[in-house]
Structure formats: structure tokens, C-alpha cells
Design a protein around this motif. Structure first.
Motif, PDB file in Angstrom:
ATOM      1  N   ASP A  16       0.797  -1.229   0.000  1.00 36.17           N
ATOM      2  CA  ASP A  16       0.000   0.000   0.000  1.00 36.17           C
ATOM      3  C   ASP A  16       0.832   1.281   0.000  1.00 36.17           C
ATOM      4  OD1 ASP A  16      -2.341  -1.534   0.106  1.00 36.17           O
ATOM      5  OD2 ASP A  16      -2.258  -1.626   2.295  1.00 36.17           O
ATOM      6  N   ASN A  17       2.163   1.162  -0.180  1.00 34.07           N
ATOM      7  CA  ASN A  17       3.019   2.348  -0.312  1.00 34.07           C
ATOM      8  C   ASN A  17       3.093   3.178   0.969  1.00 34.07           C
ATOM      9  OD1 ASN A  17       4.832   3.747  -1.965  1.00 34.07           O
ATOM     10  ND2 ASN A  17       3.275   5.186  -2.699  1.00 34.07           N
ATOM     11  N   GLU A  18       2.636   2.641   2.097  1.00 34.79           N
ATOM     12  CA  GLU A  18       2.638   3.412   3.343  1.00 34.79           C
ATOM     13  C   GLU A  18       4.048   3.709   3.823  1.00 34.79           C
ATOM     14  OE1 GLU A  18       3.032   4.479   7.295  1.00 34.79           O
ATOM     15  OE2 GLU A  18       3.480   2.405   6.770  1.00 34.79           O
ATOM     16  N   GLN A  19       4.996   2.831   3.510  1.00 35.19           N
ATOM     17  CA  GLN A  19       6.369   3.007   3.977  1.00 35.19           C
ATOM     18  C   GLN A  19       7.221   3.835   3.021  1.00 35.19           C
ATOM     19  OE1 GLN A  19       8.172   1.545   7.026  1.00 35.19           O
ATOM     20  NE2 GLN A  19       6.066   2.069   7.517  1.00 35.19           N
ATOM     21  N   ASN A  20       6.621   4.413   2.013  1.00 32.85           N
ATOM     22  CA  ASN A  20       7.353   5.301   1.120  1.00 32.85           C
ATOM     23  C   ASN A  20       7.812   6.521   1.916  1.00 32.85           C
ATOM     24  OD1 ASN A  20       8.194   7.130  -0.914  1.00 32.85           O
ATOM     25  ND2 ASN A  20       6.768   6.240  -2.387  1.00 32.85           N
ATOM     26  N   ILE A  21       9.113   6.716   2.012  1.00 34.66           N
ATOM     27  CA  ILE A  21       9.634   7.796   2.859  1.00 34.66           C
ATOM     28  C   ILE A  21       9.545   9.165   2.188  1.00 34.66           C
ATOM     29  CG2 ILE A  21      11.113   6.314   4.236  1.00 34.66           C
ATOM     30  CD1 ILE A  21      13.458   7.029   2.468  1.00 34.66           C
ATOM     31  N   LEU A  22       9.034   9.212   0.977  1.00 36.20           N
ATOM     32  CA  LEU A  22       8.776  10.500   0.330  1.00 36.20           C
ATOM     33  C   LEU A  22       7.446  11.112   0.765  1.00 36.20           C
ATOM     34  CD1 LEU A  22      10.098   9.639  -3.226  1.00 36.20           C
ATOM     35  CD2 LEU A  22      11.072  11.337  -1.671  1.00 36.20           C
ATOM     36  N   TRP A  23       6.646  10.378   1.545  1.00 35.36           N
ATOM     37  CA  TRP A  23       5.363  10.904   2.023  1.00 35.36           C
ATOM     38  C   TRP A  23       5.547  12.172   2.854  1.00 35.36           C
ATOM     39  CZ3 TRP A  23       0.690  10.450   0.451  1.00 35.36           C
ATOM     40  CH2 TRP A  23       0.201   9.250  -0.090  1.00 35.36           C
ATOM     41  N   GLY A  24       6.674  12.301   3.522  1.00 34.64           N
ATOM     42  CA  GLY A  24       6.880  13.478   4.354  1.00 34.64           C
ATOM     43  C   GLY A  24       6.792  14.778   3.592  1.00 34.64           C
ATOM     44  N   LEU A  25       7.173  14.771   2.324  1.00 31.28           N
ATOM     45  CA  LEU A  25       7.174  16.011   1.529  1.00 31.28           C
ATOM     46  C   LEU A  25       5.756  16.514   1.243  1.00 31.28           C
ATOM     47  CD1 LEU A  25      10.100  15.155  -0.932  1.00 31.28           C
ATOM     48  CD2 LEU A  25      10.196  16.557   1.136  1.00 31.28           C
ATOM     49  N   PRO A  26       4.858  15.708   0.665  1.00 29.20           N
ATOM     50  CA  PRO A  26       3.502  16.217   0.429  1.00 29.20           C
ATOM     51  C   PRO A  26       2.718  16.475   1.708  1.00 29.20           C
ATOM     52  CG  PRO A  26       3.620  13.876  -0.121  1.00 29.20           C
ATOM     53  CD  PRO A  26       5.028  14.354   0.083  1.00 29.20           C
ATOM     54  N   LEU A  27       2.969  15.698   2.753  1.00 28.83           N
ATOM     55  CA  LEU A  27       2.241  15.924   3.999  1.00 28.83           C
ATOM     56  C   LEU A  27       2.628  17.254   4.628  1.00 28.83           C
ATOM     57  CD1 LEU A  27       2.263  12.312   5.458  1.00 28.83           C
ATOM     58  CD2 LEU A  27       0.255  13.618   4.757  1.00 28.83           C
ATOM     59  N   GLN A  28       3.889  17.628   4.533  1.00 31.76           N
ATOM     60  CA  GLN A  28       4.294  18.932   5.040  1.00 31.76           C
ATOM     61  C   GLN A  28       3.686  20.053   4.205  1.00 31.76           C
ATOM     62  OE1 GLN A  28       6.878  20.451   7.629  1.00 31.76           O
ATOM     63  NE2 GLN A  28       5.341  19.039   8.375  1.00 31.76           N
ATOM     64  N   ASN A  29       3.659  19.869   2.894  1.00 24.59           N
ATOM     65  CA  ASN A  29       3.028  20.865   2.034  1.00 24.59           C
ATOM     66  C   ASN A  29       1.550  21.005   2.376  1.00 24.59           C
ATOM     67  OD1 ASN A  29       2.956  22.709  -0.218  1.00 24.59           O
ATOM     68  ND2 ASN A  29       2.043  21.090  -1.447  1.00 24.59           N
ATOM     69  N   GLY A  30       0.901  19.893   2.647  1.00 28.10           N
ATOM     70  CA  GLY A  30      -0.510  19.930   3.016  1.00 28.10           C
ATOM     71  C   GLY A  30      -0.740  20.641   4.339  1.00 28.10           C
ATOM     72  N   TRP A  31       0.132  20.399   5.324  1.00 23.87           N
ATOM     73  CA  TRP A  31       0.020  21.096   6.614  1.00 23.87           C
ATOM     74  C   TRP A  31       0.206  22.599   6.421  1.00 23.87           C
ATOM     75  CZ3 TRP A  31       4.395  23.565   8.862  1.00 23.87           C
ATOM     76  CH2 TRP A  31       4.127  24.179  10.080  1.00 23.87           C
ATOM     77  N   GLN A  32       1.133  22.989   5.587  1.00 26.51           N
ATOM     78  CA  GLN A  32       1.358  24.410   5.323  1.00 26.51           C
ATOM     79  C   GLN A  32       0.124  25.052   4.678  1.00 26.51           C
ATOM     80  OE1 GLN A  32       4.882  24.100   2.932  1.00 26.51           O
ATOM     81  NE2 GLN A  32       6.223  23.698   4.686  1.00 26.51           N
ATOM     82  N   PHE A  33      -0.495  24.337   3.759  1.00 23.62           N
ATOM     83  CA  PHE A  33      -1.707  24.846   3.112  1.00 23.62           C
ATOM     84  C   PHE A  33      -2.854  24.956   4.112  1.00 23.62           C
ATOM     85  CE2 PHE A  33      -5.773  23.663   1.045  1.00 23.62           C
ATOM     86  CZ  PHE A  33      -5.931  24.756   0.198  1.00 23.62           C
ATOM     87  N   ARG A  34      -3.057  23.920   4.887  1.00 20.29           N
ATOM     88  CA  ARG A  34      -4.171  23.866   5.832  1.00 20.29           C
ATOM     89  C   ARG A  34      -4.063  24.947   6.906  1.00 20.29           C
ATOM     90  NH1 ARG A  34      -3.570  18.977   6.803  1.00 20.29           N
ATOM     91  NH2 ARG A  34      -2.352  19.118   8.720  1.00 20.29           N
ATOM     92  N   THR A  35      -2.851  25.317   7.280  1.00 21.44           N
ATOM     93  CA  THR A  35      -2.649  26.293   8.352  1.00 21.44           C
ATOM     94  C   THR A  35      -2.414  27.707   7.843  1.00 21.44           C
ATOM     95  OG1 THR A  35      -0.262  25.782   8.431  1.00 21.44           O
ATOM     96  CG2 THR A  35      -1.734  24.518   9.884  1.00 21.44           C
ATOM     97  N   GLY A  36      -2.559  27.926   6.542  1.00 24.27           N
ATOM     98  CA  GLY A  36      -2.437  29.270   5.983  1.00 24.27           C
ATOM     99  C   GLY A  36      -1.022  29.739   5.743  1.00 24.27           C
ATOM    100  N   ARG A  37      -0.059  28.847   5.766  1.00 20.11           N
ATOM    101  CA  ARG A  37       1.343  29.257   5.653  1.00 20.11           C
ATOM    102  C   ARG A  37       1.809  29.432   4.209  1.00 20.11           C
ATOM    103  NH1 ARG A  37       1.047  26.936  10.707  1.00 20.11           N
ATOM    104  NH2 ARG A  37       2.284  28.113  12.262  1.00 20.11           N
ATOM    105  N   LEU A  38       0.994  29.064   3.244  1.00 23.89           N
ATOM    106  CA  LEU A  38       1.350  29.272   1.838  1.00 23.89           C
ATOM    107  C   LEU A  38       0.765  30.564   1.287  1.00 23.89           C
ATOM    108  CD1 LEU A  38       0.857  25.638   0.439  1.00 23.89           C
ATOM    109  CD2 LEU A  38       2.940  26.693   1.351  1.00 23.89           C
ATOM    110  N   ALA A  39      -0.016  31.269   2.101  1.00 22.09           N
ATOM    111  CA  ALA A  39      -0.670  32.510   1.671  1.00 22.09           C
ATOM    112  C   ALA A  39       0.275  33.705   1.803  1.00 22.09           C
ATOM    113  CB  ALA A  39      -1.929  32.742   2.503  1.00 22.09           C
TER     114      ALA A  39
END
Length: 345
Positions: free
Chosen positions: A80-103
Motif C-alpha cells: 500500500d506504499n505506506e512506507q514510502n519515505i517521500l510521504w513526508g514532503l507532500p504531507l508537510q506541504n498539506g500542513w502548510q496549506f491547511r494552516t495558511g502558511r502558503l498565503a
């Protein structure tokens, strides 16, 4: 072997002790399922895929393609690709978007706000610019390595509305402007394709590339922090110091662990008057994490030469001098994590 202070152990284990019960459907970053998932989802001009990384969904699509294209290399670890260590990159981008840090931090434009263009990523955002380097360079290096299935000259990124010279836009310009960083990302993808590479080997090369990228981007965009409140600017600087220790500990940036990690990060932009651990609309967990982060620069400055040489931000030594999350230096704080994570909920 690198030596980590107790606070660094806190960062590693704080987020890894409450993983049971996670539902994969809730772990993806915002708009993951609606973002492009293959190159054909982007427009084509003159035989090139044209991607606008200053639109959140298009930048997230770059991450999605990267995670999908590298999935087969992590099948030996878990399905299921859960152990793909590149997941950290999109998840951080998503957190930045969700918290208004990309504005736009100065709100001179409605870029990134619900009142304007919510999916707009502002070039004035320190978080967005730092993230650009952790998106464009890993992505284009993957294209250059051959694992993306297209040639190096088949993709072009659109420039931001200003300060265009700070950003590379295709494989050749990134190789020319940032050869050391591209070389480290290429080394990661090269080892990713080796059947003999262990999970720890891959983490070493990933964090070497990540740390080198962040170090270089930090020098370029330091002035962007002037656009923020003092608490937010301090948090940004503290976060960069924290990444040094996460890199030295080979923090496993898999889907579940990164998701749990982010539960301790600030759920909104910090404003004047915010002072951990007394921020009323933050959880105890988030307050404690923010407090821990605030101590890191002091520890970093007061560390002796042995610690500094053992846990350098300069990524060249990360493939040689590392400490795993299971070392005694980090394990001594596990019980403290369990107590603090329980308090924080």
C-alpha cells in the motif's frame, strides 16, 4: 555515531507513540485525491508538460506523481506504499496549506485566502519558497534519474510573478544553479533502485538530500521571515534547527508516522502574544511541541564541538555519522514521550 541531546530524542519519539487506529483515508494531505496523479493531467505545450507550482493543487500533483512512481521500490517493506519515505514532503506541504502558511503573509493580495484565490501559493511566503525547493528539486531529480518515465527535457515549471531568478524551472537549470543539491537527490534515487538498499540506507540518502536542500534555500529566503510576527518567524527558524536533529536521527518520514508527527505542529499561523505552553486554542500536545522547539536553538548554540560535528546540518556527513531512532541516546527519553503524548491527547 552522532550524539543527540535529550531534546532531540523528544522530537524523534514524541510523534511515534500513538499510531494505532489510524485510517488511511484520513491521512492524505488536503486535495490529494483531486490533484493531478499523472503527467497527462497537466497541459502540454511544444512537447513539454507545463506545471504551475504556484497553484497548490498543481504542486501537490508533483508530489503525487513522485510518490506513485516510486511506490514499487517500497513494496518489499510493506504493501500500500505506506512506507514510502517521500510521504513526508507532500504531507508537510498539506500542513502548510491547511494552516495558511502558503498565503501572502503581508496580505497585500488575496493569494492563498478564502476571500480571494485559496489555491494560490504566494512567492512572498517563506514557507512556500522553502517548500518549492523541497518539491521542484526532488521532482526534477527524479525525472532526471529516469524513474518518472519521461525524458529530462519534457517538463517545465512556470515561474512565480516576481523574484524569478531565485528559482530553477527545469532539469537543466536546476542542475546548473544547484548542482550539489541535485546530485544528492540523484544519489537517493540511484540507491532507491538498488535491490540491496536497506530502509536505513534510503533514509540516510533522503535526509542528506533534504538537509542540503533546506540549508541552501534558507540562505536565499531568510529575508522573507521579516513578513511574519515574531512568534511565527521564530518558529520558522526553530523548525530549521529541528530538521537538523530529525535528519541526524533518520526520522522515518512514512505516511503514518508523518501524519502523527504533524498532530503536534501549530494548527494556525502564530501571532503576537502566542507563547507556548499557554496558547489557549492549541492542544497540550501542540503547546508542548512548540515549547520544545523554542529550546532547540539554545541547545544548538551551547552544544560542544563534538555534538556539532556529530549532528551537522551540512548534509555531506549524514550518510556517515548518524544515529538511528533505536539508539540508546534517543531511547532514554521514550518513557517521557509516552507521558507527554498521553497528556497532549
Amino acid at each position: 555515531m552522532a550524539f543527540l541531546p535529550p531534546w532531540a530524542g523528544v522530537l524523534v519519539y514524541f510523534f511515534c507513540v500513538s499510531l494505532a487506529g489510524s485510517d488511511f483515508s484520513d491521512l492524505y494531505p488536503p486535495l490529494w485525491l483531486k490533484s493531478p496523479g499523472q503527467f497527462s493531467d497537466y497541459r502540454v505545450e511544444n512537447g513539454k508538460y507545463i506545471i504551475d507550482p504556484w497553484v497548490y493543487s498543481e504542486r501537490m500533483g508533483m508530489y503525487k506523481i513522485l510518490v506513485n512512481k516510486t511506490a514499487s521500490y517500497f513494496e518489499n517493506f510493506v504493501p500500500d506504499n505506506e512506507q514510502n519515505i517521500l510521504w513526508g514532503l507532500p504531507l508537510q506541504n498539506g500542513w502548510q496549506f491547511r494552516t495558511g502558511r502558503l498565503a501572502d503573509p503581508r496580505r497585500r493580495k488575496d493569494c492563498g485566502y478564502e476571500s480571494g484565490d485559496l489555491l494560490c501559493i504566494s512567492v512572498d511566503s517563506w514557507w512556500a519558497d522553502m517548500n518549492y525547493f523541497l518539491c521542484a528539486l526532488p521532482f526534477l531529480a527524479a525525472v532526471d534519474s529516469g524513474i518518472m518515465g519521461i525524458s529530462s527535457d519534457e517538463v517545465m515549471l512556470l515561474p512565480p510573478p516576481k523574484d524569478q531568478t531565485n528559482f530553477c524551472l527545469n532539469v537543466s537549470s536546476c542542475q546548473s544553479s544547484f548542482p550539489e543539491i541535485m546530485s544528492k537527490w540523484n544519489a537517493f534515487y540511484q540507491h532507491l533502485q538498488y535491490p540491496s538498499s536497506s530502509f536505513e540506507d534510503l533514509l540516510k540518502y533522503l535526509w542528506a538530500a533534504h538537509a542540503s536542500t533546506l540549508e541552501n534555500a534558507g540562505k536565499i529566503f531568510e529575508d522573507r521571515l521579516e513578513y511574519y510576527s515574531k512568534p511565527e518567524a521564530d518558529f520558522g527558524r526553530n523548525w530549521c534547527v529541528a530538521v537538523e536533529y530529525l535528519a541526524a536521527s533518520l526520522f522515518p518520514t512514512t505516511l503514518i508516522i508523518t501524519h502523527e508527527f504533524q498532530k503536534g505542529l501549530p494548527p494556525r499561523m502564530l501571532v503576537n502574544g502566542d507563547r507556548a505552553p499557554f496558547i489557549s486554542d492549541f492542544t497540550d500536545f501542540q503547546n508542548t511541541v512548540l515549547l520544545v522547539l523554542s529550546f532547540l536553538p539554545r541547545l544548538d548554540n551551547s552544544s560542544d564541538s563534538r555534538l556539532r560535528s556529530a549532528t551537522p546540518f551540512a548534509a555531506s556527513n549524514l550518510t556517515k555519522k548518524v544515529v538511528t531512532p533505536h539508539s540508546s541516546a534517543a531511547m532514554v527519553t521514550t518513557s517521557s514521550f509516552l507521558q507527554m503524548r498521553t497528556i497532549g491527547g
